[in-house]
Design a protein around this motif. Structure first.
Motif, mmCIF file in Angstrom:
data_model
loop_
_atom_site.group_PDB
_atom_site.id
_atom_site.type_symbol
_atom_site.label_atom_id
_atom_site.label_comp_id
_atom_site.label_asym_id
_atom_site.label_seq_id
_atom_site.Cartn_x
_atom_site.Cartn_y
_atom_site.Cartn_z
ATOM 1 N N TYR A 97 0.831 -1.199 0.000
ATOM 2 C CA TYR A 97 0.000 0.000 0.000
ATOM 3 C C TYR A 97 0.868 1.253 0.000
ATOM 4 N N CYS A 98 0.343 2.301 -0.595
ATOM 5 C CA CYS A 98 0.980 3.612 -0.445
ATOM 6 C C CYS A 98 -0.014 4.549 0.239
ATOM 7 N N ALA A 99 0.555 5.590 0.837
ATOM 8 C CA ALA A 99 -0.242 6.590 1.527
ATOM 9 C C ALA A 99 0.597 7.848 1.658
ATOM 10 N N HIS A 100 -0.044 8.953 1.965
ATOM 11 C CA HIS A 100 0.765 10.152 2.189
ATOM 12 C C HIS A 100 0.753 10.505 3.669
ATOM 13 N N ALA A 101 1.880 11.045 4.093
ATOM 14 C CA ALA A 101 2.056 11.358 5.501
ATOM 15 C C ALA A 101 1.173 12.521 5.926
ATOM 16 N N LYS A 102 0.778 12.507 7.202
ATOM 17 C CA LYS A 102 -0.037 13.583 7.746
ATOM 18 C C LYS A 102 0.806 14.824 8.021
ATOM 19 N N ASP A 103 2.102 14.619 8.210
ATOM 20 C CA ASP A 103 2.999 15.748 8.363
ATOM 21 C C ASP A 103 4.241 15.503 7.529
ATOM 22 N N GLY A 104 5.270 16.294 7.715
ATOM 23 C CA GLY A 104 6.408 16.229 6.820
ATOM 24 C C GLY A 104 7.408 15.139 7.120
ATOM 25 N N SER A 105 7.291 14.494 8.262
ATOM 26 C CA SER A 105 8.297 13.514 8.644
ATOM 27 C C SER A 105 8.005 12.142 8.036
ATOM 28 N N ILE A 106 9.063 11.345 7.873
ATOM 29 C CA ILE A 106 8.905 9.982 7.369
ATOM 30 C C ILE A 106 8.682 9.074 8.576
ATOM 31 N N ARG A 107 7.449 8.954 8.967
ATOM 32 C CA ARG A 107 7.124 8.111 10.107
ATOM 33 C C ARG A 107 7.019 6.659 9.685
ATOM 34 N N ILE A 108 7.250 5.763 10.629
ATOM 35 C CA ILE A 108 7.182 4.347 10.306
ATOM 36 C C ILE A 108 5.887 3.716 10.813
ATOM 37 N N ASP A 109 5.052 4.465 11.511
ATOM 38 C CA ASP A 109 3.781 3.922 12.005
ATOM 39 C C ASP A 109 2.669 4.271 11.031
ATOM 40 N N PRO A 110 1.782 3.332 10.770
ATOM 41 C CA PRO A 110 0.682 3.594 9.828
ATOM 42 C C PRO A 110 -0.207 4.760 10.252
ATOM 43 N N GLU A 111 -0.263 5.026 11.559
ATOM 44 C CA GLU A 111 -1.112 6.107 12.043
ATOM 45 C C GLU A 111 -0.640 7.475 11.558
ATOM 46 N N GLY A 112 0.583 7.538 11.083
ATOM 47 C CA GLY A 112 1.111 8.794 10.581
ATOM 48 C C GLY A 112 0.753 9.089 9.137
ATOM 49 N N TYR A 113 -0.044 8.220 8.535
ATOM 50 C CA TYR A 113 -0.374 8.339 7.119
ATOM 51 C C TYR A 113 -1.876 8.322 6.909
ATOM 52 N N THR A 114 -2.294 8.801 5.758
ATOM 53 C CA THR A 114 -3.705 8.852 5.435
ATOM 54 C C THR A 114 -3.912 8.686 3.941
ATOM 55 N N ASN A 115 -5.170 8.557 3.539
ATOM 56 C CA ASN A 115 -5.540 8.373 2.125
ATOM 57 C C ASN A 115 -4.838 7.175 1.505
ATOM 58 N N TRP A 116 -5.060 6.040 2.086
ATOM 59 C CA TRP A 116 -4.450 4.803 1.631
ATOM 60 C C TRP A 116 -5.028 4.377 0.287
ATOM 61 N N GLY A 117 -4.148 3.793 -0.550
ATOM 62 C CA GLY A 117 -4.613 3.188 -1.785
ATOM 63 C C GLY A 117 -5.255 1.843 -1.503
ATOM 64 N N GLN A 118 -5.688 1.175 -2.562
ATOM 65 C CA GLN A 118 -6.375 -0.116 -2.407
ATOM 66 C C GLN A 118 -5.391 -1.278 -2.283
ATOM 67 N N GLY A 119 -4.129 -1.023 -2.597
ATOM 68 C CA GLY A 119 -3.101 -2.046 -2.473
ATOM 69 C C GLY A 119 -2.891 -2.844 -3.749
ATOM 70 N N THR A 120 -1.701 -3.411 -3.864
ATOM 71 C CA THR A 120 -1.373 -4.298 -4.972
ATOM 72 C C THR A 120 -0.672 -5.529 -4.421
ATOM 73 N N GLN A 121 -1.078 -6.692 -4.877
ATOM 74 C CA GLN A 121 -0.564 -7.949 -4.329
ATOM 75 C C GLN A 121 0.796 -8.283 -4.933
ATOM 76 N N VAL A 122 1.723 -8.611 -4.070
ATOM 77 C CA VAL A 122 3.031 -9.121 -4.491
ATOM 78 C C VAL A 122 3.189 -10.508 -3.891
ATOM 79 N N THR A 123 3.420 -11.482 -4.751
ATOM 80 C CA THR A 123 3.610 -12.853 -4.303
ATOM 81 C C THR A 123 4.938 -13.358 -4.844
ATOM 82 N N VAL A 124 5.790 -13.824 -3.946
ATOM 83 C CA VAL A 124 7.113 -14.309 -4.319
ATOM 84 C C VAL A 124 7.181 -15.795 -3.992
ATOM 85 N N SER A 125 7.376 -16.593 -5.004
ATOM 86 C CA SER A 125 7.470 -18.035 -4.794
ATOM 87 C C SER A 125 8.928 -18.433 -4.581
ATOM 88 N N ALA A 126 9.113 -19.490 -3.830
ATOM 89 C CA ALA A 126 10.474 -19.940 -3.515
ATOM 90 C C ALA A 126 11.151 -20.592 -4.714
#
Length: 126
Positions: A97-126
């Motif tokens: 998923y991507c999202a944009h931060a609520k403020d200018g810092s690069i936070r690592i907690d999801p709570e610091g972001y908003t307007n999430w996309g719908q996501g794209t699936q990545v599957t890696v086989s062994a």
């Protein structure tokens, strides 16, 4: 109204590469002013930070698990942020998923972001 749309996911083998894109739209959304973040969520796990990039692209941050393999970048003219993923591993399998931060810092907690996309699936086989 801001809309973020991720693309580029797919099914790949271990060691392969993928490039994810996150395109922003919204007439009043000033994409170039926002820090952007990439997160992922695997089944049964919490959403976790993958990478973030400042509004100018001058600062980036990565989760330890992807350092040296993933690269985040952005093109403000295209209102798009990218995640280049190399040397993929099965443990990278998740919805990204991507999202944009609520403020200018690069936070690592999801709570610091908003307007999430719908996501794209990545599957890696062994």
């Amino acid at each position: 109204q801001v809309q973020l749309v991720e693309s580029g996911g797919g099914l790949v083998q271990s060691g392969d590469s993928l490039r994810l894109s996150c395109a922003a739209s919204g007439r009043t959304f000033s994409f170039s002013r926002y820090t952007m973040g990439w997160f992922r969520q695997a089944p049964g796990k919490e959403r976790e930070f993958v990478a973030g990039i400042s509004w100018s692209g001058g600062s980036t941050n990565y989760a330890d698990s992807v350092k040296g393999r993933f690269t985040v970048s952005r093109d403000n003219a295209k209102k798009t942020v990218y995640l280049q993923m190399n040397s993929l591993r099965p443990e990278d399998t998740a919805v990204y998923y991507c999202a944009h931060a609520k403020d200018g810092s690069i936070r690592i907690d999801p709570e610091g972001y908003t307007n999430w996309g719908q996501g794209t699936q990545v599957t890696v086989s062994a």
